[in-house]
Design an enzyme around this catalytic site. Structure first.
Site, PDB file in Angstrom:
ATOM      1  N   SER A  60       1.000  -1.556  -0.236  1.00 12.45           N
ATOM      2  CA  SER A  60       0.176  -0.037  -0.166  1.00 12.45           C
ATOM      3  C   SER A  60       0.932   1.684   0.331  1.00 12.45           C
ATOM      4  O   SER A  60       2.102   1.198   0.337  1.00 12.45           O
ATOM      5  CB  SER A  60      -1.098  -0.061   1.642  1.00 12.45           C
ATOM      6  OG  SER A  60      -1.570  -1.096   1.202  1.00 12.45           O
TER       7      SER A  60
HETATM    8  N1  SAH Z   1      -0.844  -4.562   4.513  1.00 12.91           N
HETATM    9  C1  SAH Z   1      -0.271  -4.932   2.764  1.00 12.91           C
HETATM   10  C2  SAH Z   1      -1.045  -4.572   1.910  1.00 12.91           C
HETATM   11  C3  SAH Z   1      -1.002  -5.717   1.102  1.00 12.91           C
HETATM   12  S1  SAH Z   1      -2.381  -6.114  -0.698  1.00 12.91           S
HETATM   13  C4  SAH Z   1       1.362  -4.390   2.913  1.00 12.91           C
HETATM   14  O1  SAH Z   1       1.891  -3.352   3.918  1.00 12.91           O
HETATM   15  O2  SAH Z   1       1.679  -4.417   1.994  1.00 12.91           O
HETATM   16  C5  SAH Z   1      -3.728  -6.707   0.286  1.00 12.91           C
HETATM   17  C6  SAH Z   1      -3.365  -8.093   0.498  1.00 12.91           C
HETATM   18  O3  SAH Z   1      -4.508  -8.442   0.634  1.00 12.91           O
HETATM   19  C7  SAH Z   1      -3.049  -8.396  -0.607  1.00 12.91           C
HETATM   20  O4  SAH Z   1      -2.128  -9.114  -0.580  1.00 12.91           O
HETATM   21  C8  SAH Z   1      -4.444  -9.827  -1.048  1.00 12.91           C
HETATM   22  O5  SAH Z   1      -3.600 -10.862  -1.087  1.00 12.91           O
HETATM   23  C9  SAH Z   1      -4.417 -10.073   1.108  1.00 12.91           C
HETATM   24  N2  SAH Z   1      -6.233 -10.736   0.376  1.00 12.91           N
HETATM   25  C10 SAH Z   1      -7.454 -10.115  -0.206  1.00 12.91           C
HETATM   26  N3  SAH Z   1      -8.091 -11.000   0.574  1.00 12.91           N
HETATM   27  C11 SAH Z   1      -7.839 -11.750   1.277  1.00 12.91           C
HETATM   28  C12 SAH Z   1      -8.727 -12.383   2.264  1.00 12.91           C
HETATM   29  N4  SAH Z   1      -9.771 -12.826   1.916  1.00 12.91           N
HETATM   30  N5  SAH Z   1      -7.787 -12.978   3.375  1.00 12.91           N
HETATM   31  C13 SAH Z   1      -6.686 -12.513   2.884  1.00 12.91           C
HETATM   32  N6  SAH Z   1      -5.470 -11.909   2.733  1.00 12.91           N
HETATM   33  C14 SAH Z   1      -6.680 -11.084   1.909  1.00 12.91           C
END
Ligand code: SAH
Length: 216
Positions: free
Chosen positions: A65
């Site tokens: 993000s």
């Molecule tokens: N907090 C992360 C943001 C990553 S983007 C950071 O700081 O890098 C969001 C993430 O949510 C992705 O890696 C995606 O695979 C995950 N995601 C999407 N749906 C999900 C679910 N149902 N359960 C767990 N993770 C999920």
């Protein structure tokens, strides 16, 4: 690989100044962003850009993000020492590290197995052993570790997942972007002592989607 230089530190100070200008006021959040080597949470190809206020691609077609988004969500969540915080979407682990810097006990779920594994190694290398990472479906939460003081969803959700709400303590807060695949409204969901739910809407963001089930 684990190099943090004066140059990186200088770039981080500039990033923190930018975030202040954009309205981030929570000192814990700004301190954490000033401290955590974001470049070590990214793919080599993007290292040069690590301290720009932008999202970048990570493994499994996901993104780390934008720092402003991380700061915005963390400021709304306002984590404190000793609180149990559940994060949905571990991704790179950067947001988990920001949460851990507040002294909160962080639990994080990721649905992509390779990303979960890669990030676990990274968090260990960076000494974030206290962050508990889980491979699973965030829609289901972590019933074995519930209830949580706070829940932070870092992917765009189609609606407020009821199972997650059930794992939130009375008096607790969930921060979650809710909306379509292309645009979500940052939302806080507060479970009041009487049991009623207070929902407040904030600005619009664009997250990768929250999808059900695990991916191997
Ligand atoms: N907090 C992360 C943001 C990553 S983007 C950071 O700081 O890098 C969001 C993430 O949510 C992705 O890696 C995606 O695979 C995950 N995601 C999407 N749906 C999900 C679910 N149902 N359960 C767990 N993770 C999920």
């Amino acid at each position: 690989m684990l190099q943090d230089s004066f140059r990186h530190q200088g770039l981080r100070r500039q990033l923190v100044a930018q975030l202040r200008e954009k309205g981030i006021q929570n000192e814990m959040v700004l301190e954490a962003i000033g401290k955590i080597p974001r470049h070590l949470f990214m793919d080599n190809a993007f290292l040069e850009f690590a301290y720009q206020d932008k999202a970048f691609p990570i493994a499994c077609g996901q993104t780390i993000s934008q720092p402003f988004t991380v700061a915005y969500q963390t400021q709304l969540l306002d984590p404190a020492k000793g609180e149990k915080v559940l994060e949905i979407g571990t991704g790179s682990g950067y947001q988990s590290a920001v949460l851990a810097e507040s002294g909160a006990k962080v639990f994080s779920i990721e649905r992509h197995k390779p990303l979960h594994e890669e990030t676990r190694k990274r968090l260990d290398l960076l000494n974030y052993f206290s962050i508990k990472t889980h491979y699973g479906d965030g829609f289901k939460g972590l019933p074995a570790f519930a209830p949580f003081d706070k829940i932070l969803v870092t992917c765009g959700a189609p609606e407020i997942p009821q199972l997650l709400l059930g794992q939130l303590k009375v008096g607790g807060i969930m921060v979650i972007p809710v909306g379509s695949l292309t645009e979500q409204v940052m939302t806080t969901v507060i479970k009041k002592p009487g049991g009623e739910i207070e929902i407040i809407h904030f600005d619009t963001f664009r997250f990768v989607p929250m999808l059900g089930d695990k991916v191997r």
